[in-house]
Design a protein around this motif. Structure first.
Motif, PDB file in Angstrom:
ATOM      1  N   LYS A  98      -0.055   1.714  -7.901  1.00 54.39           N
ATOM      2  CA  LYS A  98      -0.802   1.736  -9.157  1.00 54.39           C
ATOM      3  C   LYS A  98      -2.162   1.065  -8.969  1.00 54.39           C
ATOM      4  N   LYS A  99      -2.141  -0.015  -8.204  1.00 56.35           N
ATOM      5  CA  LYS A  99      -3.364  -0.767  -7.956  1.00 56.35           C
ATOM      6  C   LYS A  99      -4.308  -0.023  -7.011  1.00 56.35           C
ATOM      7  N   ASN A 100      -3.735   0.535  -5.938  1.00 55.76           N
ATOM      8  CA  ASN A 100      -4.556   1.223  -4.941  1.00 55.76           C
ATOM      9  C   ASN A 100      -3.693   2.230  -4.182  1.00 55.76           C
ATOM     10  N   PRO A 101      -3.531   3.453  -4.688  1.00 56.61           N
ATOM     11  CA  PRO A 101      -2.631   4.437  -4.089  1.00 56.61           C
ATOM     12  C   PRO A 101      -3.020   4.862  -2.668  1.00 56.61           C
ATOM     13  N   ASN A 102      -4.295   4.794  -2.340  1.00 61.75           N
ATOM     14  CA  ASN A 102      -4.748   5.245  -1.019  1.00 61.75           C
ATOM     15  C   ASN A 102      -4.979   4.107  -0.038  1.00 61.75           C
ATOM     16  N   TYR A 103      -4.364   2.981  -0.302  1.00 62.45           N
ATOM     17  CA  TYR A 103      -4.449   1.842   0.608  1.00 62.45           C
ATOM     18  C   TYR A 103      -3.457   2.050   1.749  1.00 62.45           C
ATOM     19  N   VAL A 104      -3.906   1.809   2.954  1.00 65.89           N
ATOM     20  CA  VAL A 104      -3.048   1.984   4.127  1.00 65.89           C
ATOM     21  C   VAL A 104      -2.005   0.863   4.173  1.00 65.89           C
ATOM     22  N   VAL A 105      -0.754   1.234   4.377  1.00 62.71           N
ATOM     23  CA  VAL A 105       0.344   0.278   4.442  1.00 62.71           C
ATOM     24  C   VAL A 105       0.337  -0.393   5.813  1.00 62.71           C
ATOM     25  N   ASN A 106       0.471  -1.723   5.804  1.00 58.36           N
ATOM     26  CA  ASN A 106       0.414  -2.444   7.077  1.00 58.36           C
ATOM     27  C   ASN A 106       1.710  -2.284   7.879  1.00 58.36           C
ATOM     28  N   GLU A 107       1.618  -2.676   9.124  1.00 57.07           N
ATOM     29  CA  GLU A 107       2.712  -2.514  10.086  1.00 57.07           C
ATOM     30  C   GLU A 107       3.995  -3.219   9.639  1.00 57.07           C
ATOM     31  N   PHE A 108       3.854  -4.401   9.079  1.00 57.03           N
ATOM     32  CA  PHE A 108       5.012  -5.174   8.634  1.00 57.03           C
ATOM     33  C   PHE A 108       5.784  -4.422   7.545  1.00 57.03           C
ATOM     34  N   LYS A 109       5.064  -3.941   6.529  1.00 56.88           N
ATOM     35  CA  LYS A 109       5.713  -3.240   5.419  1.00 56.88           C
ATOM     36  C   LYS A 109       6.335  -1.927   5.880  1.00 56.88           C
TER      37      LYS A 109
END
Length: 118
Positions: free
Chosen positions: A28-39
């Motif tokens: 919701k905050k930032n749909p096109n944000y790249v997910v980091n390796e940890f997540k």
């Protein structure tokens, strides 16, 4: 199914719901944000465990987990988690028996019983 499978289902379902809620907020905050390796790693562990439990009820037969690449976005993860939640509910639906209460015919008085071998 065994009682251990039911316990595993409950654990994984809870984790999936929490993960989905977290990714809903992120998306919701930032749909096109790249997910980091940890997540991505945590999501992949969860998906691997769920795939092992639900087998043929997987939402996408050729999908096992996300690749660890800079091309996975919050909205991608949320989409997959939502489909996995539906798949887990389908899996549960075929592995339970729903019985009505003999005392009350209200839908709230129905009981779900897992069909286990033990």
């Amino acid at each position: 199914m065994t009682k251990k499978d039911v316990e595993l289902y409950d654990k994984l379902h809870g984790q999936l719901m929490t993960m989905k809620t977290q990714f809903e907020a992120l998306s919701k905050k930032n749909p096109n944000y790249v997910v980091n390796e940890f997540k991505i790693g945590l999501v992949n562990i969860l998906l691997t465990d769920i795939n092992g439990l639900i087998g043929g009820y997987k939402p996408f037969p050729n999908f096992e987990q996300f690749e660890n690449s800079p091309k996975v976005f919050n909205s991608d993860v949320l989409l997959v988690l939502a489909h996995y939640l539906t798949a887990m509910n389908r899996f549960k639906g075929v592995n339970i028996t729903i019985e009505k209460s003999p005392i009350n015919t209200d839908w709230m008085d129905m009981t779900e019983t897992w069909n286990t071998e033990d």
